[in-house]
Structures are given as C-alpha cells and as structure tokens.
Design an enzyme around this catalytic site. Sequence first.
Site, PDB file in Angstrom:
ATOM      1  N   GLY A   1       0.784  -1.237   0.000  1.00 46.97           N
ATOM      2  CA  GLY A   1       0.000   0.000   0.000  1.00 46.97           C
ATOM      3  C   GLY A   1       0.815   1.284   0.000  1.00 46.97           C
ATOM      4  O   GLY A   1       0.355   2.305   0.530  1.00 46.97           O
TER       5      GLY A   1
ATOM      6  N   HIS B   1      -1.002   1.533 -13.002  1.00 46.28           N
ATOM      7  CA  HIS B   1      -0.429   0.312 -13.586  1.00 46.28           C
ATOM      8  C   HIS B   1       1.060   0.547 -13.855  1.00 46.28           C
ATOM      9  O   HIS B   1       1.427   1.574 -14.430  1.00 46.28           O
ATOM     10  CB  HIS B   1      -1.156  -0.035 -14.890  1.00 46.28           C
ATOM     11  CG  HIS B   1      -0.657  -1.294 -15.502  1.00 46.28           C
ATOM     12  ND1 HIS B   1      -0.947  -2.546 -14.982  1.00 46.28           N
ATOM     13  CD2 HIS B   1       0.166  -1.513 -16.563  1.00 46.28           C
ATOM     14  CE1 HIS B   1      -0.345  -3.468 -15.699  1.00 46.28           C
ATOM     15  NE2 HIS B   1       0.340  -2.868 -16.661  1.00 46.28           N
TER      16      HIS B   1
ATOM     17  N   ASN C   1      -6.914   3.741 -11.703  1.00 48.21           N
ATOM     18  CA  ASN C   1      -5.979   2.638 -11.438  1.00 48.21           C
ATOM     19  C   ASN C   1      -4.572   3.105 -11.771  1.00 48.21           C
ATOM     20  O   ASN C   1      -4.374   3.886 -12.693  1.00 48.21           O
ATOM     21  CB  ASN C   1      -6.340   1.444 -12.331  1.00 48.21           C
ATOM     22  CG  ASN C   1      -5.394   0.267 -12.130  1.00 48.21           C
ATOM     23  OD1 ASN C   1      -5.044  -0.079 -10.990  1.00 48.21           O
ATOM     24  ND2 ASN C   1      -4.952  -0.347 -13.213  1.00 48.21           N
TER      25      ASN C   1
ATOM     26  N   ASN D   1       1.457   3.254  -2.533  1.00 51.15           N
ATOM     27  CA  ASN D   1       0.723   4.272  -3.304  1.00 51.15           C
ATOM     28  C   ASN D   1      -0.440   4.825  -2.481  1.00 51.15           C
ATOM     29  O   ASN D   1      -0.715   6.022  -2.504  1.00 51.15           O
ATOM     30  CB  ASN D   1       0.210   3.680  -4.618  1.00 51.15           C
ATOM     31  CG  ASN D   1       1.263   3.722  -5.712  1.00 51.15           C
ATOM     32  OD1 ASN D   1       1.572   4.787  -6.238  1.00 51.15           O
ATOM     33  ND2 ASN D   1       1.831   2.575  -6.029  1.00 51.15           N
TER      34      ASN D   1
ATOM     35  N   GLU E   1       5.794   6.578  -9.160  1.00 50.32           N
ATOM     36  CA  GLU E   1       4.356   6.240  -9.161  1.00 50.32           C
ATOM     37  C   GLU E   1       3.629   7.095  -8.132  1.00 50.32           C
ATOM     38  O   GLU E   1       2.541   7.616  -8.387  1.00 50.32           O
ATOM     39  CB  GLU E   1       4.141   4.763  -8.787  1.00 50.32           C
ATOM     40  CG  GLU E   1       4.570   3.777  -9.837  1.00 50.32           C
ATOM     41  CD  GLU E   1       4.097   2.355  -9.506  1.00 50.32           C
ATOM     42  OE1 GLU E   1       3.103   2.185  -8.792  1.00 50.32           O
ATOM     43  OE2 GLU E   1       4.747   1.413  -9.969  1.00 50.32           O
TER      44      GLU E   1
ATOM     45  N   MET F   1      -4.934  -6.210  -6.668  1.00 52.65           N
ATOM     46  CA  MET F   1      -4.612  -7.240  -7.651  1.00 52.65           C
ATOM     47  C   MET F   1      -5.799  -8.164  -7.972  1.00 52.65           C
ATOM     48  O   MET F   1      -5.631  -9.338  -8.265  1.00 52.65           O
ATOM     49  CB  MET F   1      -3.397  -8.057  -7.177  1.00 52.65           C
ATOM     50  CG  MET F   1      -2.171  -7.205  -6.881  1.00 52.65           C
ATOM     51  SD  MET F   1      -1.718  -6.050  -8.202  1.00 52.65           S
ATOM     52  CE  MET F   1      -0.843  -7.149  -9.292  1.00 52.65           C
TER      53      MET F   1
ATOM     54  N   VAL G   1      -9.386  -5.040 -18.887  1.00 49.46           N
ATOM     55  CA  VAL G   1      -8.278  -4.898 -17.936  1.00 49.46           C
ATOM     56  C   VAL G   1      -7.155  -4.013 -18.501  1.00 49.46           C
ATOM     57  O   VAL G   1      -6.725  -4.202 -19.647  1.00 49.46           O
ATOM     58  CB  VAL G   1      -7.712  -6.294 -17.565  1.00 49.46           C
ATOM     59  CG1 VAL G   1      -6.536  -6.164 -16.607  1.00 49.46           C
ATOM     60  CG2 VAL G   1      -8.805  -7.151 -16.956  1.00 49.46           C
ATOM     61  N   ASP G   2      -6.731  -3.046 -17.661  1.00 51.33           N
ATOM     62  CA  ASP G   2      -5.637  -2.132 -17.991  1.00 51.33           C
ATOM     63  C   ASP G   2      -5.904  -1.303 -19.254  1.00 51.33           C
ATOM     64  O   ASP G   2      -4.987  -0.954 -20.002  1.00 51.33           O
ATOM     65  CB  ASP G   2      -4.292  -2.884 -18.085  1.00 51.33           C
ATOM     66  CG  ASP G   2      -3.912  -3.523 -16.758  1.00 51.33           C
ATOM     67  OD1 ASP G   2      -4.298  -2.972 -15.711  1.00 51.33           O
ATOM     68  OD2 ASP G   2      -3.248  -4.564 -16.755  1.00 51.33           O
TER      69      ASP G   2
HETATM   70  C1  GAR Z   1       2.576  -0.766  -7.726  1.00 50.65           C
HETATM   71  O1  GAR Z   1       3.763  -0.852  -8.445  1.00 50.65           O
HETATM   72  C2  GAR Z   1       1.386  -0.673  -8.675  1.00 50.65           C
HETATM   73  O2  GAR Z   1       1.651   0.065  -9.838  1.00 50.65           O
HETATM   74  C3  GAR Z   1       1.161  -2.125  -9.006  1.00 50.65           C
HETATM   75  O3  GAR Z   1       1.367  -2.812  -7.798  1.00 50.65           O
HETATM   76  C4  GAR Z   1       2.308  -2.084  -6.986  1.00 50.65           C
HETATM   77  C5  GAR Z   1       1.678  -1.870  -5.640  1.00 50.65           C
HETATM   78  O4  GAR Z   1       2.556  -1.276  -4.759  1.00 50.65           O
HETATM   79  N1  GAR Z   1      -0.142  -2.342  -9.536  1.00 50.65           N
HETATM   80  C6  GAR Z   1      -0.433  -3.324 -10.378  1.00 50.65           C
HETATM   81  O5  GAR Z   1       0.392  -4.127 -10.762  1.00 50.65           O
HETATM   82  C7  GAR Z   1      -1.873  -3.378 -10.801  1.00 50.65           C
HETATM   83  N2  GAR Z   1      -2.016  -4.144 -11.995  1.00 50.65           N
HETATM   84  P1  GAR Z   1       2.002  -0.593  -3.434  1.00 50.65           P
HETATM   85  O6  GAR Z   1       1.075  -1.611  -2.764  1.00 50.65           O
HETATM   86  O7  GAR Z   1       3.229  -0.339  -2.624  1.00 50.65           O
HETATM   87  O8  GAR Z   1       1.277   0.662  -3.827  1.00 50.65           O
END
Ligand code: GAR
Length: 204
Positions: A18, A116, A114, A20, A181, A97, A151-152
């Site tokens: 988490g 990605h 979202n 982000n 990010e 996810m 998706v995406d």
């Molecule tokens: C991040 O890199 C995000 O972009 C990716 O998962 C990670 C989560 O990190 N998201 C995906 O792959 C979605 N398809 P976080 O839990 O530290 O934010």
Amino acid sequence: MTSFDRKKNVAIFISGKGSNMMALINDMKNEKEHPGQPKLVVSNNTKAAGLVFAEKNSIETFAFNIEKIEDNLIFEEKTLQVLKEKNIDIICLAGFMKILSEKFIKSFSKPILNIHPSLLPSFKGLNTHQRALKAGCLIHGATVHQITNKVDEGPILGQTLIDITKNSDAKQLEAKLLPHEHLLYKKVLREFLKESGKKILTIN
Ligand code: GAR
C-alpha cells in the site's frame, strides 16, 4: 474551500503493502486545499500491510479474503454496501490485484482510477518490469488511467517515465519506479478531482 463545494470522499483499494495508498492519504491529509479526503480503505486481503497504516490514520477499513470463486461476489456486494454507506465519490485502485466485475463497475457508477506499472498500452497484465527488460526497452514507467471493463484499458490521465539503467534487474526497476508512481498518482488525483482536464507527464 476554493473551486469546489465539498471535498470528494475517496476510497482506496489495496492488496499488499500500500505505498501508493500511503502517498495518496498523506497528500490528502497534509494539503488543506486538497479536493479529496480519504474515507475508506478496502482490501481483498485481511493481511495487507497497508491496512495497518490506514487504521493508524483513523481511516475506516473493509477487508475480506477471497479464497474461492463464490467469495468474489460476496466481496463485491459487501464492498458496494460500504461504499454507499460512506458516500464514496471515487475509487483509487492502488496495487489492488483483483479484477473488478463489470457488474461492480456499473453498480458503483462513479469514477474508478488505477495505477499500472507500465507505459500503457504496452505491457498490460502482470510482470511488467521483467517484460520491459526482456523486450530490451530503454524506457519504462507507470500509468494512471480510468478503468473500463477491459483490464488495464481506459482513458489515460497521466504517465511517468524513467530510463532503464543498463544491467538492472526487475526488482531494481520496480524499486526505481515506485517513488515516481507515488508522485504521479498524487498529481493525477488532485487534477482529476478538480476536474481540470489536465493530464500529467513526468520524465525522470
Ligand atoms: C505498484 O507498483 C502498482 O503500480 C502495481 O502494484 C504495486 C503496488 O505497490 N499495480 C499493479 O500491478 C496493478 N495491476 P504498493 O502496494 O506499494 O502501492
């Protein structure tokens, strides 16, 4: 308040650490003029590390483990109920996810963003860092977009771009991208809630 009537209620969906989510929550909490306020954190994993941070910050959480196919429906129905109770205006998926069903997206009927970890439309799906390396890319990045049933896919709201350092591996690339990010998602959420129509591009 300036150009908006009330702060928008933001829900953030996570599955793991988490980081982000933390960046978005800190930004909303630290900036008085932010057009959003964090109201709810949802997870499909009761052990998601990010839930602890949310609770410490007095943000309500809803977590439900999805262990079998039937649980998907229960998770979505319960989540929709909480979203309604909390009067949520927007969902930010942040390392969430699980693929949300068409029915869920339609029932919520408000924006879902979202993040990605690739420069969409390249590398939809999983293992984006490995795939960018394998393809011999010189650049990599992340995208924030509005979600659709595919998706995406969906309108791109912002992208951050990094160079791929020679001989780096997927873990190093992931670690290099993550702080970018955070910056991207914070900027995109602010602009989106302000309805400025401004897209974000950062080149690092
Ligand atoms: C991040 O890199 C995000 O972009 C990716 O998962 C990670 C989560 O990190 N998201 C995906 O792959 C979605 N398809 P976080 O839990 O530290 O934010």
